[in-house]
Write a protein that holds these residues in place. Sequence first.
Motif, short mmCIF file in Angstrom:
data_model
loop_
_atom_site.label_atom_id
_atom_site.label_comp_id
_atom_site.label_asym_id
_atom_site.label_seq_id
_atom_site.Cartn_x
_atom_site.Cartn_y
_atom_site.Cartn_z
N PHE A 134 12.80 6.87 -5.13
CA PHE A 134 11.39 7.22 -5.29
C PHE A 134 10.68 5.94 -5.74
CE2 PHE A 134 8.46 10.74 -7.27
CZ PHE A 134 7.35 10.15 -6.67
N THR A 135 9.82 5.40 -4.87
CA THR A 135 9.12 4.15 -5.16
C THR A 135 7.63 4.41 -5.22
OG1 THR A 135 10.83 2.87 -3.99
CG2 THR A 135 8.71 1.79 -4.38
N ALA A 136 6.98 3.95 -6.27
CA ALA A 136 5.52 4.00 -6.37
C ALA A 136 4.97 2.61 -6.09
CB ALA A 136 5.10 4.47 -7.76
N VAL A 137 3.82 2.56 -5.44
CA VAL A 137 3.16 1.30 -5.10
C VAL A 137 1.78 1.32 -5.73
CG1 VAL A 137 2.39 -0.23 -3.26
CG2 VAL A 137 4.42 1.21 -2.92
N MET A 138 1.49 0.28 -6.53
CA MET A 138 0.22 0.20 -7.24
C MET A 138 -0.39 -1.19 -7.07
SD MET A 138 0.88 2.20 -10.83
CE MET A 138 -0.88 2.57 -11.01
N GLY A 139 -1.67 -1.28 -7.35
CA GLY A 139 -2.34 -2.56 -7.30
C GLY A 139 -3.83 -2.38 -7.44
N PRO A 140 -4.54 -3.43 -7.84
CA PRO A 140 -6.01 -3.36 -7.95
C PRO A 140 -6.65 -3.12 -6.59
CG PRO A 140 -5.13 -5.31 -9.07
CD PRO A 140 -4.03 -4.74 -8.24
N SER A 141 -7.94 -2.86 -6.59
CA SER A 141 -8.68 -2.71 -5.35
C SER A 141 -8.52 -3.94 -4.47
CB SER A 141 -10.16 -2.50 -5.67
OG SER A 141 -10.92 -2.42 -4.50
N GLY A 142 -8.24 -3.71 -3.19
CA GLY A 142 -8.07 -4.82 -2.26
C GLY A 142 -6.73 -5.50 -2.32
N SER A 143 -5.78 -4.93 -3.05
CA SER A 143 -4.47 -5.58 -3.22
C SER A 143 -3.59 -5.45 -1.98
CB SER A 143 -3.74 -4.97 -4.42
OG SER A 143 -3.52 -3.59 -4.22
N GLY A 144 -3.89 -4.49 -1.10
CA GLY A 144 -3.09 -4.32 0.11
C GLY A 144 -2.19 -3.10 0.10
N LYS A 145 -2.31 -2.24 -0.92
CA LYS A 145 -1.37 -1.13 -1.01
C LYS A 145 -1.53 -0.10 0.10
CE LYS A 145 -3.98 1.16 -4.76
NZ LYS A 145 -5.04 0.13 -4.90
N SER A 146 -2.76 0.18 0.52
CA SER A 146 -2.95 1.12 1.62
C SER A 146 -2.43 0.53 2.93
CB SER A 146 -4.42 1.50 1.75
OG SER A 146 -4.83 2.29 0.66
N THR A 147 -2.68 -0.75 3.14
CA THR A 147 -2.17 -1.42 4.34
C THR A 147 -0.65 -1.45 4.32
OG1 THR A 147 -4.15 -2.80 4.42
CG2 THR A 147 -2.25 -3.55 5.68
N PHE A 148 -0.08 -1.68 3.16
CA PHE A 148 1.38 -1.65 2.98
C PHE A 148 1.93 -0.33 3.47
CE2 PHE A 148 4.94 -0.19 0.46
CZ PHE A 148 5.80 -1.27 0.38
N LEU A 149 1.33 0.77 3.02
CA LEU A 149 1.82 2.10 3.39
C LEU A 149 1.67 2.34 4.88
CD1 LEU A 149 2.86 4.75 1.87
CD2 LEU A 149 0.57 5.62 2.35
N GLN A 150 0.54 1.98 5.42
CA GLN A 150 0.27 2.23 6.84
C GLN A 150 1.22 1.44 7.74
OE1 GLN A 150 -3.88 1.28 7.04
NE2 GLN A 150 -4.48 3.08 5.85
N CYS A 151 1.49 0.20 7.38
CA CYS A 151 2.41 -0.62 8.18
C CYS A 151 3.84 -0.13 8.04
CB CYS A 151 2.31 -2.09 7.78
SG CYS A 151 0.79 -2.92 8.29
N ALA A 152 4.25 0.20 6.82
CA ALA A 152 5.62 0.67 6.60
C ALA A 152 5.87 1.99 7.31
CB ALA A 152 5.88 0.82 5.11
N ALA A 153 4.83 2.83 7.43
CA ALA A 153 4.97 4.14 8.05
C ALA A 153 4.77 4.11 9.56
CB ALA A 153 3.97 5.11 7.43
N GLY A 154 4.45 2.96 10.11
CA GLY A 154 4.22 2.87 11.55
C GLY A 154 2.87 3.38 11.98
N LEU A 155 1.92 3.51 11.03
CA LEU A 155 0.57 3.95 11.36
C LEU A 155 -0.33 2.77 11.74
CD1 LEU A 155 0.04 6.53 8.48
CD2 LEU A 155 0.43 7.05 10.89
#
Length: 255
Positions: A40-61
């Motif tokens: 179970f991994t949580a991903v955090m970061g300030p605004s604009g850190s890239g966390k949403s992009t991280f999730l989308q790329c890792a998930a193939g979205l």
Amino acid sequence: MATTGTSAVELRSLTRTYGRGEAAVHALRGIDLALPRGSFTAVMGPSGSGKSTFLQCAAGLDRPTGGEVLLGGEPITHLNENKLTKLRRSRVGFVFQSFNLLPSLTVQQNVLLPLRLAGASPDRRRAQALLADVGLDGHGRRRPGQLSGGQQQRVAIARALITRPEVIFADEPTGALDTGTARDILDLLRRAVDTMSATVVMVTHDPVAASRADRVLFLADGLLAGELHTPTPTAVADRMVTLTARGGTSLGAAA
């Protein structure tokens, strides 16, 4: 399905750039990371850190600009869209902040939808069992509009589990919920890891939510900026304050 010992998700020199020239935004700047199966991994970061992009790329979205994503040891970055869609339907589960249930379908039909989209036979017994597991036994014939927000998120978790995915990607799954309901949803995700050997990757802005994970990854300016193992809410919050102070961005803002 990946063999035991293979990372559930692996990112190799992953980059994602939007736009060109001086207007280019470098959302990810070279991420190297392996996420173990059954973690179970949580991903955090300030605004604009890239966390949403991280999730989308890792998930193939979303397709990265450079580097590679592997799911269960299999490279997926260069798959065509049809193969990527098939992979997402059969090997990946999703839980979103907005639930994304279809209002015209019953609860059970929503849970079974990934199987139907993948061309598999609807396993109604498994759907009923999963609904019972998430505390919604007897709710299968209801419509999403007849449920509370917390109940709808429980349906979304059952839907994410129906195909026995290799990875569940959760994007702010407790963001629209009150504190008590959020705790229940995190309990369900934690139990999926501990009792079903699921792998969960969760983007969150909430230190309490992140503390339920085995490991918290911190992103800043598109780079990995550290991690915490066996995290506590206080330790997570302190790390976020430090990252936010360095970046000049507001704590808790959406990516």
